[in-house]
Design a protein around this motif. Sequence first.
Motif, short mmCIF file in Angstrom:
data_model
loop_
_atom_site.label_atom_id
_atom_site.label_comp_id
_atom_site.label_asym_id
_atom_site.label_seq_id
_atom_site.Cartn_x
_atom_site.Cartn_y
_atom_site.Cartn_z
N VAL A 296 -70.22 93.60 13.15
CA VAL A 296 -69.44 94.83 13.25
C VAL A 296 -68.89 95.21 11.88
O VAL A 296 -68.93 96.38 11.48
N ILE A 297 -68.39 94.23 11.14
CA ILE A 297 -67.86 94.50 9.80
C ILE A 297 -68.98 95.01 8.89
O ILE A 297 -68.78 95.96 8.13
N ASN A 298 -70.16 94.39 8.95
CA ASN A 298 -71.29 94.87 8.15
C ASN A 298 -71.65 96.31 8.51
O ASN A 298 -71.93 97.13 7.64
N ALA B 234 -75.57 102.56 12.65
CA ALA B 234 -75.05 101.77 11.53
C ALA B 234 -75.26 100.28 11.80
O ALA B 234 -75.62 99.53 10.88
N LEU B 235 -75.08 99.85 13.03
CA LEU B 235 -75.27 98.45 13.37
C LEU B 235 -76.73 98.03 13.18
O LEU B 235 -77.02 97.03 12.52
N ILE B 236 -77.64 98.82 13.72
CA ILE B 236 -79.06 98.49 13.59
C ILE B 236 -79.51 98.61 12.13
O ILE B 236 -80.22 97.75 11.61
N GLY B 237 -79.08 99.67 11.46
CA GLY B 237 -79.44 99.85 10.05
C GLY B 237 -78.91 98.73 9.18
O GLY B 237 -79.61 98.24 8.28
N SER B 238 -77.67 98.31 9.43
CA SER B 238 -77.11 97.23 8.62
C SER B 238 -77.81 95.90 8.89
O SER B 238 -77.95 95.08 7.98
N LEU B 239 -78.26 95.69 10.12
CA LEU B 239 -79.02 94.46 10.41
C LEU B 239 -80.34 94.44 9.65
O LEU B 239 -80.71 93.42 9.05
N ILE B 240 -81.05 95.55 9.66
CA ILE B 240 -82.32 95.64 8.93
C ILE B 240 -82.06 95.48 7.43
O ILE B 240 -82.77 94.74 6.74
N TYR B 241 -81.04 96.15 6.93
CA TYR B 241 -80.69 96.08 5.51
C TYR B 241 -80.30 94.66 5.11
O TYR B 241 -80.66 94.19 4.02
N THR B 242 -79.59 93.96 5.98
CA THR B 242 -79.19 92.58 5.70
C THR B 242 -80.40 91.66 5.64
O THR B 242 -80.50 90.81 4.74
N PHE C 74 -65.28 94.45 -2.45
CA PHE C 74 -63.85 94.66 -2.44
C PHE C 74 -63.23 94.78 -1.05
O PHE C 74 -62.15 94.24 -0.80
N LEU C 75 -63.87 95.48 -0.13
CA LEU C 75 -63.26 95.75 1.17
C LEU C 75 -63.64 94.71 2.23
O LEU C 75 -62.80 94.32 3.05
N ARG C 76 -64.87 94.24 2.22
CA ARG C 76 -65.35 93.31 3.24
C ARG C 76 -64.53 92.02 3.30
O ARG C 76 -64.16 91.58 4.40
#
Length: 116
Positions: free
Chosen positions: A68-70, A92-100, A45-47
């Motif tokens: 950055v958005i992720n 958050a940036l590193i965590g979102s990269l790993i999660y992605t 919804f937000l992305r």
Amino acid sequence: MKLLAKWLLSAVALLAVAHLYSGVDVQSFGSALIAAFVIGLLNVFLRPVLVVLTLPVTVVTLGLFLFVINALMFWSAAGILDGFHVRGFGAALIGSLIYTVLGMVINSALDRLFSK
């Protein structure tokens, strides 16, 4: 069935992120399930709204602003929930990269599994 498997595996991926990177904490599997659900809702919804609003910046940075958005979606979920914590935007940036990356592996595996 595929959606349920993706949700459960996304929760496992969040636990893996917390295990691999100390900037992200997940208290339990239940917290990971809720966090995976909230991250999914934010991404649905937000992305898209943020991607459209930041399109000029995204074009100028050759798409790198999408990271950055992720990270903002990941960090926002942590801000909303109690059992899921992220220690700042860098985490958050590193965590979102790993999660992605883990999410891409999950999607690929599920596509192969459910295509048959």
